[in-house]
Design an enzyme around this catalytic site. Structure first.
Site, PDB file in Angstrom:
ATOM      1  CG  HIS A   1      18.698  -0.126  -4.871  1.00 40.80           C
ATOM      2  ND1 HIS A   1      18.785  -1.480  -5.503  1.00 40.80           N
ATOM      3  CD2 HIS A   1      19.725   0.019  -4.110  1.00 40.80           C
ATOM      4  CE1 HIS A   1      19.995  -2.068  -5.319  1.00 40.80           C
ATOM      5  NE2 HIS A   1      20.533  -1.162  -4.162  1.00 40.80           N
TER       6      HIS A   1
ATOM      7  N   PRO B   1      27.375   6.568  -5.463  1.00 45.52           N
ATOM      8  CG  PRO B   1      25.261   6.936  -4.708  1.00 45.52           C
ATOM      9  CD  PRO B   1      26.022   6.794  -6.035  1.00 45.52           C
ATOM     10  CG  ASN B   2      27.340   6.634   0.478  1.00 44.55           C
ATOM     11  OD1 ASN B   2      27.791   7.649   0.996  1.00 44.55           O
ATOM     12  ND2 ASN B   2      26.236   6.398   0.118  1.00 44.55           N
TER      13      ASN B   2
ATOM     14  CG  ASP C   1      14.887   7.899 -18.204  1.00 50.11           C
ATOM     15  OD1 ASP C   1      14.261   6.554 -18.413  1.00 50.11           O
ATOM     16  OD2 ASP C   1      13.711   8.685 -17.957  1.00 50.11           O
TER      17      ASP C   1
ATOM     18  NE  ARG D   1      28.677   2.078   1.343  1.00 50.85           N
ATOM     19  CZ  ARG D   1      28.176   2.192   0.594  1.00 50.85           C
ATOM     20  NH1 ARG D   1      28.910   1.921  -0.667  1.00 50.85           N
ATOM     21  NH2 ARG D   1      26.928   1.824   0.384  1.00 50.85           N
TER      22      ARG D   1
ATOM     23  CE1 TYR E   1      28.688  -2.511  -0.750  1.00 54.76           C
ATOM     24  CE2 TYR E   1      28.583  -1.511   1.379  1.00 54.76           C
ATOM     25  CZ  TYR E   1      27.783  -1.952   0.421  1.00 54.76           C
ATOM     26  OH  TYR E   1      26.704  -1.656   0.209  1.00 54.76           O
TER      27      TYR E   1
ATOM     28  CB  ALA F   1      21.895   3.999  -2.656  1.00 50.93           C
TER      29      ALA F   1
ATOM     30  CG  HIS G   1      25.221  -4.226  -7.719  1.00 49.04           C
ATOM     31  ND1 HIS G   1      25.295  -2.795  -7.384  1.00 49.04           N
ATOM     32  CD2 HIS G   1      24.818  -4.183  -8.659  1.00 49.04           C
ATOM     33  CE1 HIS G   1      24.378  -2.258  -8.197  1.00 49.04           C
ATOM     34  NE2 HIS G   1      23.827  -3.306  -9.155  1.00 49.04           N
TER      35      HIS G   1
ATOM     36  CG  ASN H   1      28.741  -0.139  -7.664  1.00 47.70           C
ATOM     37  OD1 ASN H   1      27.479  -0.027  -7.628  1.00 47.70           O
ATOM     38  ND2 ASN H   1      29.521  -0.393  -6.902  1.00 47.70           N
TER      39      ASN H   1
ATOM     40  CD  GLU I   1      22.738  -2.500 -12.453  1.00 47.91           C
ATOM     41  OE1 GLU I   1      22.037  -1.903 -13.100  1.00 47.91           O
ATOM     42  OE2 GLU I   1      22.259  -2.760 -11.218  1.00 47.91           O
TER      43      GLU I   1
ATOM     44  NE  ARG J   1      23.958  -5.677   1.409  1.00 51.16           N
ATOM     45  CZ  ARG J   1      24.456  -4.286   1.332  1.00 51.16           C
ATOM     46  NH1 ARG J   1      24.909  -4.200  -0.179  1.00 51.16           N
ATOM     47  NH2 ARG J   1      24.461  -3.604   2.140  1.00 51.16           N
TER      48      ARG J   1
ATOM     49  NE  ARG K   1      21.216  -2.898   0.774  1.00 54.52           N
ATOM     50  CZ  ARG K   1      21.861  -1.658   0.932  1.00 54.52           C
ATOM     51  NH1 ARG K   1      22.164  -0.855  -0.183  1.00 54.52           N
ATOM     52  NH2 ARG K   1      21.898  -1.065   2.036  1.00 54.52           N
TER      53      ARG K   1
END
Ligand code: DQA
Length: 149
Positions: free
Chosen positions: A80, A10-11, A87, A18, A23, A77, A100, A74, A98, A107, A111
């Site tokens: 978290h 998301p985002n 799962d 953003r 970022y 959010a 980021h 990635n 993973e 941060r 997070r």
């Protein structure tokens, strides 16, 4: 040629506008073009997808076994919050890295916890777009090791 699925949560569609101090100013389209190039130089075909919906991400993870060799994820959010994405990764057994953009440990405290990291091969955090490059390289390395096992 290894087939890699890169998933942006998301985002991340808003990259470039953003919170640019965190970022960066590059757009998601620019990042996705780099991902394809980085994949090619590692002998991998990269397909990239983004969704703001947990359901889409879970569906795409569930579909990986017949289409992809590894995932670079990635979760945004959802990192978290999402036991459901964790799962899904655990269920499919597709090696997952993973990534980021930001260093999530430098941060806010909320997070610092990743629900997903424990079911991945490993986590790369804090290198901006280069986190994804490292993620692609790590995924290919893992697949090579698997192939020679
Ligand atoms: C992020 C870090 C997350 O905490 C955040 O919610 C994001 C982006 C990163 O790439 O740095 O959306 O995953």
């Amino acid at each position: 040629m290894y087939r890699l699925l890169v998933l942006h949560g998301p985002n991340l569609n808003l990259l470039g506008s953003r919170e640019t101090l965190i970022y960066g100013t590059g757009s998601l389209g620019e990042l996705d073009r780099k991902l394809v190039e980085w994949g090619q130089s590692e002998g991998a075909k990269v397909t990239a997808r983004q969704s703001n919906s947990e359901a889409d991400l879970i569906k795409w993870i569930q579909e990986t076994p017949s289409h992809y060799d590894a995932i670079v994820l990635n979760p945004g959010a959802f990192t978290h919050t999402s036991i459901a994405i964790r799962d899904a990764i655990a269920a499919v057994n597709t090696p997952t890295i993973e990534v980021h953009l930001s260093n999530i440990y430098a941060r806010e405290e909320f997070r610092h916890r990743s629900y997903t990291a424990a079911v991945t091969v490993g986590q790369i955090s804090g290198f901006g777009a280069y986190s994804y490059c490292l993620g692609i390289r790590a995924a290919v390395q893992k697949l090579k090791e698997k192939g020679t096992e």
